[in-house]
Scaffold this active site. Structure first.
Site, PDB file in Angstrom:
ATOM      1  N   ASP A 105       2.705  -6.346   7.452  1.00 32.23           N
ATOM      2  CA  ASP A 105       2.630  -6.366   5.827  1.00 32.23           C
ATOM      3  C   ASP A 105       4.172  -5.417   5.379  1.00 32.23           C
ATOM      4  O   ASP A 105       4.689  -4.763   6.353  1.00 32.23           O
ATOM      5  CB  ASP A 105       1.618  -5.801   5.239  1.00 32.23           C
ATOM      6  CG  ASP A 105       0.918  -4.561   6.055  1.00 32.23           C
ATOM      7  OD1 ASP A 105       1.644  -3.946   6.754  1.00 32.23           O
ATOM      8  OD2 ASP A 105      -0.089  -4.116   5.936  1.00 32.23           O
ATOM      9  N   HIS A 120      -9.926  -3.260   5.066  1.00 29.80           N
ATOM     10  CA  HIS A 120      -8.937  -4.158   4.862  1.00 29.80           C
ATOM     11  C   HIS A 120      -8.163  -4.322   6.219  1.00 29.80           C
ATOM     12  O   HIS A 120      -8.158  -3.195   6.954  1.00 29.80           O
ATOM     13  CB  HIS A 120      -8.017  -3.772   3.797  1.00 29.80           C
ATOM     14  CG  HIS A 120      -7.013  -2.572   3.842  1.00 29.80           C
ATOM     15  ND1 HIS A 120      -7.230  -1.638   2.934  1.00 29.80           N
ATOM     16  CD2 HIS A 120      -6.091  -2.387   4.630  1.00 29.80           C
ATOM     17  CE1 HIS A 120      -6.319  -0.872   3.128  1.00 29.80           C
ATOM     18  NE2 HIS A 120      -5.725  -1.109   4.447  1.00 29.80           N
TER      19      HIS A 120
HETATM   20  C1  GLP Z   1      -2.313   0.355   5.530  1.00 28.09           C
HETATM   21  C2  GLP Z   1      -1.818  -0.510   6.289  1.00 28.09           C
HETATM   22  C3  GLP Z   1      -2.850  -1.166   7.326  1.00 28.09           C
HETATM   23  C4  GLP Z   1      -3.445   0.083   8.115  1.00 28.09           C
HETATM   24  C5  GLP Z   1      -4.177   1.056   6.943  1.00 28.09           C
HETATM   25  C6  GLP Z   1      -4.902   2.012   7.757  1.00 28.09           C
HETATM   26  O1  GLP Z   1      -3.024   0.005   4.389  1.00 28.09           O
HETATM   27  N1  GLP Z   1      -1.108  -1.850   5.596  1.00 28.09           N
HETATM   28  O2  GLP Z   1      -2.155  -2.010   8.077  1.00 28.09           O
HETATM   29  O3  GLP Z   1      -4.460  -0.525   9.064  1.00 28.09           O
HETATM   30  O4  GLP Z   1      -3.250   1.465   6.269  1.00 28.09           O
HETATM   31  O5  GLP Z   1      -3.984   3.365   7.762  1.00 28.09           O
HETATM   32  P1  GLP Z   1      -4.377   4.501   8.700  1.00 28.09           P
HETATM   33  O6  GLP Z   1      -3.834   3.794  10.187  1.00 28.09           O
HETATM   34  O7  GLP Z   1      -3.131   5.317   8.603  1.00 28.09           O
HETATM   35  O8  GLP Z   1      -5.311   4.931   8.553  1.00 28.09           O
END
Ligand code: GLP
Length: 232
Positions: free
Chosen positions: A66, A130
């Site tokens: 993304d 998500h």
């Molecule tokens: C964002 C990204 C995701 C990721 C999520 C969790 O929303 N688009 O791909 O998995 O954050 O982030 P973190 O790993 O910092 O908890």
């Protein structure tokens, strides 16, 4: 679906081994990559092991999950994140690194297919379940698309910006079917704020937890630390 509960350090080691072993078998592998704080230690281990074991990325292709639309400064982009946390530290050809954008997103799934499909996809998970930026209630048959970020995701991502008003409200993401088309998938969840999402994933609740689509894939490993697995 394999679920492995281990420490943050061991998870980074095991996940990085999956990448390194793939690159040994297939030097021109296609990697699906994720941003966020979760995969950073895995990327560090990949860089270290690639150096120690003389693994080259010169024929590797990557497709990121993304990218934000209208990010306020370059350092907030996922392209910057990947350069900083992985690409600048291995011998990858940046022309082989791909991000979804307004210009290419309608063709992104075709570009992945044309390269032979993603061999190994790494995922984090949002506190609301998500994956990529496929927010709750995204259709399971979605391909790469533009999406509005939900308030919870904007709040969670505000830590990377100086104020919440700077956080982009739109992103372009691989769809859930795009992700499911990967040959192998690793999802890593660390910390207590991921415990509800991991429970919903394992309970296979459906579209309210987008990650639960992974129950339908035959080669998925979910790595959780104790805190993320605490509601199982
Ligand atoms: C964002 C990204 C995701 C990721 C999520 C969790 O929303 N688009 O791909 O998995 O954050 O982030 P973190 O790993 O910092 O908890």
């Amino acid at each position: 679906m394999k679920i492995i509960i281990d420490t943050k350090e061991n998870i980074a080691s095991l996940a990085s081994d999956q990448f390194i072993n793939l690159l040994k078998r297939k030097p021109n592998a296609v990697l699906g990559l994720a941003t966020g704080s979760t995969p950073i230690d895995t990327y560090k281990q990949i860089i270290k092991k690639a150096k120690e074991q003389n693994i080259s990325f010169k024929d590797v292709k990557t497709f990121n999950l993304d990218e934000y639309v209208n990010y306020p400064f370059y350092e907030a982009s996922y392209r910057f994140f990947m350069d900083d946390n992985l690409f600048n530290h291995v011998d990858i050809n940046k022309e082989n690194t791909h991000f979804p954008s307004h210009e290419n997103y309608l063709d992104y799934d075709n570009q992945i297919k044309a390269c032979g499909g993603v061999d190994l996809q790494i995922l984090g998970i949002g506190a609301n379940g998500h994956i990529g930026f496929n927010e709750p209630n995204t259709p399971f048959d979605s391909l790469t698309h533009v999406t509005d970020l939900q308030r919870k995701t904007i709040e969670d991502n505000a830590r990377f910006f100086s104020s919440i008003d700077e956080v982009p409200t739109k992103a372009i993401t691989m769809g859930l079917t795009t992700i499911m088309n990967s040959k192998e998938i690793i999802l890593i969840a660390l910390g207590e704020n991921k415990a509800d999402a991991i429970k919903a994933l394992v309970d296979n609740v459906g579209v309210s937890c987008p990650a639960s689509i992974l129950n339908g894939h035959d080669n998925v490993t979910i790595y959780c630390d104790k805190a993320a697995a605490s509601k199982l």
